[in-house]
Design an enzyme around this catalytic site. Sequence first.
Site, short mmCIF file in Angstrom:
data_model
loop_
_atom_site.label_atom_id
_atom_site.label_comp_id
_atom_site.label_asym_id
_atom_site.label_seq_id
_atom_site.Cartn_x
_atom_site.Cartn_y
_atom_site.Cartn_z
N TYR A 168 0.90 -1.15 0.12
CA TYR A 168 -0.09 -0.01 -0.10
C TYR A 168 0.85 1.18 0.08
O TYR A 168 1.69 1.44 1.05
CB TYR A 168 -1.04 -0.09 1.04
CG TYR A 168 -1.67 1.09 1.46
CD1 TYR A 168 -2.89 1.19 0.64
CD2 TYR A 168 -1.24 2.38 1.94
CE1 TYR A 168 -3.80 2.55 0.78
CE2 TYR A 168 -2.05 3.46 2.15
CZ TYR A 168 -3.39 3.56 1.29
OH TYR A 168 -4.19 4.71 1.42
N ASP A 204 -9.25 2.93 0.25
CA ASP A 204 -7.96 3.10 0.86
C ASP A 204 -7.86 1.96 2.03
O ASP A 204 -6.75 1.37 1.94
CB ASP A 204 -7.52 4.43 1.38
CG ASP A 204 -7.18 5.55 0.40
OD1 ASP A 204 -7.37 4.98 -0.80
OD2 ASP A 204 -7.18 6.68 0.62
N ASP A 232 1.83 14.17 7.66
CA ASP A 232 0.65 14.21 6.98
C ASP A 232 -0.40 13.40 8.04
O ASP A 232 -0.16 12.30 8.40
CB ASP A 232 0.54 13.63 5.78
CG ASP A 232 -0.56 13.78 5.08
OD1 ASP A 232 -1.52 12.70 5.34
OD2 ASP A 232 -1.08 14.45 4.09
N GLU A 268 -3.28 6.36 8.18
CA GLU A 268 -2.98 4.80 7.45
C GLU A 268 -2.13 4.12 8.35
O GLU A 268 -2.28 2.70 8.47
CB GLU A 268 -2.54 5.25 6.07
CG GLU A 268 -3.67 5.70 5.27
CD GLU A 268 -2.92 6.65 3.84
OE1 GLU A 268 -3.50 6.50 3.04
OE2 GLU A 268 -1.76 6.97 4.01
#
Length: 157
Positions: free
Chosen positions: A8, A73, A93, A99
């Site tokens: 990913y 995602d 970020d 994530e």
Amino acid sequence: MTKKNILYFACSWFSTQEKEFMEKGQQALKQNPTVDWENTFRPLEHQYHNIDVSQHPEALADPAWQMGTFRNDLFGIDRADFVCGLFLPQKPDSGMAFEYGYAYATHTPIVSVIPDDDQSEINLMLLPSVTRYLHLSELATFDFNQIEFDLFSATAF
């Protein structure tokens, strides 16, 4: 036969610096013999209904687009062997932090790639959640089949 891992590919792409770092990381990963680049999930290529927010920023205000992109995602992380994040410590970020947190919670190993010369502090919650930190110059040859946790020496904030 060398196993090729599905990644990913997490990255920020909001500034010129982030885009340049992303492109360098993509080029390195394409060269890496232990990465299945063709099947690697690249979020910018899986935006809901193929709406490119850089061309249509109004989509960011659409709840359906938000949910669809978010869910795509998460699906990308769920099917990946690893999360590979192009991380600029001086410009963290919040989306990438999410994530990383999701990957950590689902026991998906995280490889965080930082610039070669970076000496920045890293957020306390991100620092130990990452399985392995790499410098960009290591990315093309790093063996994703031989990954082990490595405590990265950095100052936390």
